[in-house]
Motif scaffolding. Structure first.
Motif, PDB file in Angstrom:
ATOM      1  N   THR A 129      89.994 -10.552   7.697  1.00  0.00           N
ATOM      2  CA  THR A 129      90.991 -11.221   8.532  1.00  0.00           C
ATOM      3  C   THR A 129      92.297 -11.403   7.766  1.00  0.00           C
ATOM      4  O   THR A 129      93.376 -11.092   8.263  1.00  0.00           O
ATOM      5  CB  THR A 129      90.437 -12.585   9.004  1.00  0.00           C
ATOM      6  OG1 THR A 129      89.257 -12.348   9.783  1.00  0.00           O
ATOM      7  CG2 THR A 129      91.450 -13.344   9.841  1.00  0.00           C
ATOM      8  N   THR A 130      92.176 -11.891   6.537  1.00  0.00           N
ATOM      9  CA  THR A 130      93.370 -12.152   5.732  1.00  0.00           C
ATOM     10  C   THR A 130      94.117 -10.864   5.392  1.00  0.00           C
ATOM     11  O   THR A 130      95.339 -10.845   5.315  1.00  0.00           O
ATOM     12  CB  THR A 130      92.965 -12.838   4.401  1.00  0.00           C
ATOM     13  OG1 THR A 130      92.052 -13.875   4.706  1.00  0.00           O
ATOM     14  CG2 THR A 130      94.173 -13.392   3.671  1.00  0.00           C
ATOM     15  N   ASN A 131      93.374  -9.792   5.149  1.00  0.00           N
ATOM     16  CA  ASN A 131      93.989  -8.565   4.644  1.00  0.00           C
ATOM     17  C   ASN A 131      94.234  -7.510   5.722  1.00  0.00           C
ATOM     18  O   ASN A 131      94.584  -6.378   5.403  1.00  0.00           O
ATOM     19  CB  ASN A 131      93.119  -7.974   3.531  1.00  0.00           C
ATOM     20  CG  ASN A 131      93.177  -8.830   2.277  1.00  0.00           C
ATOM     21  OD1 ASN A 131      94.136  -8.741   1.521  1.00  0.00           O
ATOM     22  ND2 ASN A 131      92.178  -9.688   2.084  1.00  0.00           N
ATOM     23  N   ASN A 132      94.012  -7.898   6.979  1.00  0.00           N
ATOM     24  CA  ASN A 132      94.214  -6.959   8.069  1.00  0.00           C
ATOM     25  C   ASN A 132      93.379  -5.691   7.868  1.00  0.00           C
ATOM     26  O   ASN A 132      93.861  -4.573   7.996  1.00  0.00           O
ATOM     27  CB  ASN A 132      95.707  -6.620   8.168  1.00  0.00           C
ATOM     28  CG  ASN A 132      96.090  -6.269   9.586  1.00  0.00           C
ATOM     29  OD1 ASN A 132      95.305  -6.512  10.511  1.00  0.00           O
ATOM     30  ND2 ASN A 132      97.261  -5.690   9.752  1.00  0.00           N
ATOM     31  N   ALA A 133      92.134  -5.916   7.518  1.00  0.00           N
ATOM     32  CA  ALA A 133      91.191  -4.817   7.299  1.00  0.00           C
ATOM     33  C   ALA A 133      89.974  -5.038   8.200  1.00  0.00           C
ATOM     34  O   ALA A 133      89.950  -5.963   9.009  1.00  0.00           O
ATOM     35  CB  ALA A 133      90.770  -4.791   5.841  1.00  0.00           C
ATOM     36  N   LEU A 174      88.277  -6.614  14.833  1.00  0.00           N
ATOM     37  CA  LEU A 174      87.426  -7.795  14.708  1.00  0.00           C
ATOM     38  C   LEU A 174      87.384  -8.615  15.990  1.00  0.00           C
ATOM     39  O   LEU A 174      86.340  -9.155  16.356  1.00  0.00           O
ATOM     40  CB  LEU A 174      87.893  -8.663  13.537  1.00  0.00           C
ATOM     41  CG  LEU A 174      87.856  -7.996  12.146  1.00  0.00           C
ATOM     42  CD1 LEU A 174      88.347  -8.979  11.075  1.00  0.00           C
ATOM     43  CD2 LEU A 174      86.469  -7.474  11.780  1.00  0.00           C
ATOM     44  N   LYS A 175      88.494  -8.672  16.691  1.00  0.00           N
ATOM     45  CA  LYS A 175      88.512  -9.543  17.882  1.00  0.00           C
ATOM     46  C   LYS A 175      87.808  -8.910  19.083  1.00  0.00           C
ATOM     47  O   LYS A 175      87.534  -9.589  20.064  1.00  0.00           O
ATOM     48  CB  LYS A 175      89.939  -9.989  18.226  1.00  0.00           C
ATOM     49  CG  LYS A 175      90.859  -8.919  18.731  1.00  0.00           C
ATOM     50  CD  LYS A 175      92.235  -9.535  19.073  1.00  0.00           C
ATOM     51  CE  LYS A 175      93.124  -8.468  19.717  1.00  0.00           C
ATOM     52  NZ  LYS A 175      93.351  -7.301  18.842  1.00  0.00           N
ATOM     53  N   SER A 176      87.522  -7.608  18.987  1.00  0.00           N
ATOM     54  CA  SER A 176      86.820  -6.936  20.100  1.00  0.00           C
ATOM     55  C   SER A 176      85.320  -6.822  19.859  1.00  0.00           C
ATOM     56  O   SER A 176      84.621  -6.116  20.564  1.00  0.00           O
ATOM     57  CB  SER A 176      87.400  -5.530  20.304  1.00  0.00           C
ATOM     58  OG  SER A 176      88.784  -5.606  20.548  1.00  0.00           O
ATOM     59  N   ARG A 177      84.827  -7.492  18.827  1.00  0.00           N
ATOM     60  CA  ARG A 177      83.414  -7.379  18.500  1.00  0.00           C
ATOM     61  C   ARG A 177      82.607  -8.578  18.999  1.00  0.00           C
ATOM     62  O   ARG A 177      83.069  -9.709  18.910  1.00  0.00           O
ATOM     63  CB  ARG A 177      83.228  -7.337  16.974  1.00  0.00           C
ATOM     64  CG  ARG A 177      83.911  -6.180  16.327  1.00  0.00           C
ATOM     65  CD  ARG A 177      83.708  -6.235  14.814  1.00  0.00           C
ATOM     66  NE  ARG A 177      84.306  -5.053  14.208  1.00  0.00           N
ATOM     67  CZ  ARG A 177      84.069  -4.656  12.963  1.00  0.00           C
ATOM     68  NH1 ARG A 177      83.265  -5.354  12.184  1.00  0.00           N
ATOM     69  NH2 ARG A 177      84.646  -3.570  12.495  1.00  0.00           N
ATOM     70  N   ALA A 178      81.395  -8.290  19.442  1.00  0.00           N
ATOM     71  CA  ALA A 178      80.404  -9.352  19.654  1.00  0.00           C
ATOM     72  C   ALA A 178      79.345  -9.073  18.586  1.00  0.00           C
ATOM     73  O   ALA A 178      78.337  -8.414  18.845  1.00  0.00           O
ATOM     74  CB  ALA A 178      79.836  -9.281  21.061  1.00  0.00           C
ATOM     75  N   ASP A 179      79.644  -9.536  17.373  1.00  0.00           N
ATOM     76  CA  ASP A 179      78.873  -9.164  16.183  1.00  0.00           C
ATOM     77  C   ASP A 179      77.666 -10.105  16.034  1.00  0.00           C
ATOM     78  O   ASP A 179      77.798 -11.266  15.642  1.00  0.00           O
ATOM     79  CB  ASP A 179      79.809  -9.257  14.967  1.00  0.00           C
ATOM     80  CG  ASP A 179      79.174  -8.760  13.675  1.00  0.00           C
ATOM     81  OD1 ASP A 179      77.937  -8.819  13.554  1.00  0.00           O
ATOM     82  OD2 ASP A 179      79.930  -8.329  12.783  1.00  0.00           O
ATOM     83  N   ALA A 180      76.491  -9.575  16.358  1.00  0.00           N
ATOM     84  CA  ALA A 180      75.291 -10.419  16.356  1.00  0.00           C
ATOM     85  C   ALA A 180      74.917 -10.861  14.937  1.00  0.00           C
ATOM     86  O   ALA A 180      74.384 -11.963  14.757  1.00  0.00           O
ATOM     87  CB  ALA A 180      74.125  -9.672  17.008  1.00  0.00           C
ATOM     88  N   LEU A 181      75.196 -10.040  13.946  1.00  0.00           N
ATOM     89  CA  LEU A 181      74.813 -10.424  12.575  1.00  0.00           C
ATOM     90  C   LEU A 181      75.765 -11.475  12.003  1.00  0.00           C
ATOM     91  O   LEU A 181      75.340 -12.408  11.325  1.00  0.00           O
ATOM     92  CB  LEU A 181      74.756  -9.199  11.657  1.00  0.00           C
ATOM     93  CG  LEU A 181      74.309  -9.502  10.230  1.00  0.00           C
ATOM     94  CD1 LEU A 181      72.914 -10.136  10.203  1.00  0.00           C
ATOM     95  CD2 LEU A 181      74.328  -8.250   9.377  1.00  0.00           C
TER      96      LEU A 181
END
Lengths: 494, 494
Positions: free
Chosen positions: B318-322, A296-303
């Protein structure tokens, strides 16, 4: 009061009317209900009518509904119910079905004593002469084009109610002080040629003729407004301009297209103006990446970012007593296992005042880039993993300032509604601001204008199942008729 | 140690090899670097190699890159840079370009002494005999099909590294204990026929042959996998089944398709398994209404609701590490001034363990309907006007449980990576779970399996600009080669 025998009166009037205009209307004059004040003419003049006489001029509900449904044979859309009239409409501007309904409009209004003028945007002005023709006509106006999945009332009710007005005037030998008329504006919906109210806009001088003529049909076709006007024979010689075709006033009957009247159990909306609105295209750019391999932290998620903006626009609208809506959203590349790298969405901001819309614009211009950059704006990031930044580009596509209608027209509508609805009218009338744009917005730039709203079922519009009760259609037409006559009287008195 | 003259040795070996397999390879044997232990054969046997000898078997980086780019002449995609090889790929499964690259694969592997078998899903198994052929081959495998806007490395690197392995074995006269081979799996991407890894899935017995054969191409065409396999001549006679074509082991080299290796400055990912994932289609239904005439509290805004769900899925992840991702979103009716009444979006949930994915599913099944109903879930409504309720339907489209690769294969890869990377290898190796699905997921159901990851630029994949450095391609191929040989030795020792 002097009473004239209806029978004698009728025959005399027919003779006089035939001299004045070629009249083919077949309906018998409805004289039984009327009493006459002293008059120098056989005609019934608006300036000489008392409240009772005005009130006795009744639209014919079944004739009005007959015209609505008759005109809806051209451009039948999706079926939503079992009855023959329970279909929507799909009559795009300048299509073959639009040509046919225009031909019907011209033929019908001319048969009711009108002269018709077609301008260079295909707007059709049908004018019934008054006693004095040195000033421009008072118009009832709306449009006969529809959305591709539209209904039978949006626009159509306003035009057919104008025709019904002409019929009532003719049946009852009413002579107006100034001419009155009905106008059918071209491409109000902007559904085929993508600019709403394009032709009243040209008439008002707000949209250049060439821009409107060059509008290309949506969906990849090559037709333009000019080519289609020429093709169907409605590219008129008269310039589309308030200077060539001045209007004394413009009244428009329309379904509300929203739920407020129905929810409040009101019958008539007296429309005092149209709210301001601006349309934007918002484009968020991030980076496509694999949904399975990118944490998640490596994404630049446009949506994800666009979703935050959509919610944020709703929060800003709530705080500022405005409206914010997104009706279109597209993304790239569009695969279940690819995080979208680009999202574009429409944003429609409305509020009764220009100041509120300007404040919303300012907030969006400040907050959206902050959200794209990953900043927390009004808790927009709460509970979420901070990703990589996106960028955002906000383009303003359209701006329609707030419109305030004319006091005289508003008061004509109010008085007409009170007269039509009778003793309980206070509980049945609501003063409103129109949420949607209408041709009256542009008309109001060049002449006194107001609108009349009637309730539509569940506020549904731009939908095949759009529905207005017959009774409500008739009440609206009745208020329209009286508003025009009251305004005519007001002009004469002024 | 006994040394044999390279010259003599070479000619003798050529003679022997030609007896064994029809060999047309033109590369000169690279003997200078090797020393030989005592052997009963002129061939170099894996069981007789010491660490030094194993390490001396080197892939030819420029030959490998030559094969990659040569094979990418078929199905050239979007250009992203100026150099001749700086284009992406668009080689959809069973297209004409896929047929051509398959022909090249068959021709190349047969020229390297392999026998090829094509099964009823068009999977191509190229097998180089071993000293003992009573047990199934150890395979290097991946796929030659690409995304419509894919790159030059995803799948292609794994197959060409397998070919490079065959070339190194041939050049160096290596004789494996058991057969080794290279497999090209059909339609791994699922981009043309919408089921990822469809053909390894059939081979594993996880997907019925008929379902896969009947997969219809996306985009409205009428071709099916069966019709296209027949058309391009790759509908093989051999059943696509682990029973007809057993595999001793499966090793797959692949670009990471994510940023972790690059961010951590590591060279090789030792892949211990593949995370679990489930795909859903979520459909939110509200009601179309006019953006201008409908106040916020009278709206059942399907897009606003969907946006809340997208943010909520991110919070839950985020909460569930998924991981939670939405890659597709469509709405109706799609007009700037109409609030959407219906939105459908994809939801891709992933986590290393099945339990986490199951927990995410449970939370989504509970929370999404609550959000649709207008309830406040983790502050999802904060600062917003409460509108009318929507409904939501959640359909699970696909489920892939967590995969744990085989200890023996993992340890072969680990040892190979340590050998290839040398003294500093500890700092250059990362144990990983694959985020994406691969044919190795299905292979692992029927034989010991593991994977090798190499970094790709910025983690970008499924994109024309996907890029893996030449050095990293070669390191990956080197680790693949050693992994197969070490595993072959392990099998013989067992």
């Amino acid at each position: 009061m002097a009473f004239v025998s209806p029978r004698v009166c009728a025959s005399l009037r027919i003779a006089r009317t035939q001299l004045r205009t070629p009249c083919t209307a077949k309906a018998a004059p409805r004289l039984g209900l009327r009493s006459f004040s002293a008059t120098t003419s056989w005609q019934l003049r608006t300036t000489e009518m008392n409240e009772e006489q005005l009130g006795s001029l009744k639209v014919d509900q079944s004739r009005l509904m007959g015209d609505i449904h008759h005109s809806c044979q051209w451009g039948i859309g999706q079926r939503w119910g079992d009855k023959p009239t329970e279909t929507g409409m799909s009559r795009l501007a300048l299509s073959d079905s639009d040509k046919t309904v225009r031909d019907w409009f011209v033929q019908t209004t001319e048969s009711l004593g009108c002269t018709t003028t077609i301008d260079s945007m295909g707007n059709i002005f049908a004018v019934r002469p008054g006693l004095r023709n040195d000033k421009p006509p008072t118009f009832a106006g709306s449009h006969l084009d529809t959305q591709p999945t539209g209904g039978r009332y949006d626009g159509i009710l306003g035009v057919t109610a104008g025709i019904e007005m002409l019929k009532v005037l003719q049946d009852n030998w009413v002579e107006t002080e100034y001419p009155v008329g009905v106008v059918n504006w071209t491409n109000e919906e902007g559904a085929r040629f993508p600019m709403s109210m394009s032709s009243s806009g040209v008439w008002a001088g707000s949209i250049p003729l060439e821009s409107a003529h060059n509008l290309r049909e949506v969906g990849g076709g090559t037709a333009t407004m000019a080519s289609e006007l020429a093709r169907i024979g409605y590219l008129g010689q008269t310039p589309a301009s308030h200077e060539s075709i001045p209007m004394g006033a413009h009244f428009e009957l329309h379904i509300e297209q929203g739920p407020l009247l129905e929810m409040a159990n009101k019958k008539v909306g007296v429309v005092k103006g149209v709210q301001a609105y601006k349309w934007y295209t918002v484009t968020v750019k991030g980076r496509d990446c694999h949904t399975g391999t990118t944490d998640l932290k490596s994404r630049a998620d446009a949506l994800l970012t666009a979703s935050k903006m959509i919610l944020h626009s709703h929060r800003l609208a709530t705080t500022n007593n405005a409206l914010a809506s997104t009706g279109i959203l597209t993304l790239k590349p569009g695969s279940t296992n690819t995080v979208p790298g680009e999202v574009s969405f429409s944003l429609d901001i409305r509020a009764p005042s220009d100041e509120t819309v300007a404040r919303m614009e300012q907030l969006i211009n400040t907050d959206f880039p902050a959200i794209a950059a990953g900043e927390d704006v009004l808790n927009s990031n709460e509970g979420m993993t901070k990703g990589l930044p996106c960028t955002v580009e906000i383009t303003r596509d359209f701006s329609s300032p707030a419109t305030l209608f004319h006091e005289d027209c508003i008061s004509s509508v109010t008085q007409a509604a009170m007269s039509v609805l009778g003793p309980d009218s206070k509980n049945q009338i609501m003063e409103m601001t129109s949420g949607a744009g209408h041709d009256s917005v542009y008309a109001s730039k060049r002449c006194p204008t107001s609108m009349i709203f009637v309730p539509c079922r569940e506020g549904v519009s731009h939908n095949p199942a759009e529905f207005c009760k017959e009774e409500d259609c008739a009440i609206g037409a009745q208020v329209l008729l009286q508003s025009v006559l009251r305004y005519d009287r007001l002009r004469a008195e002024a």
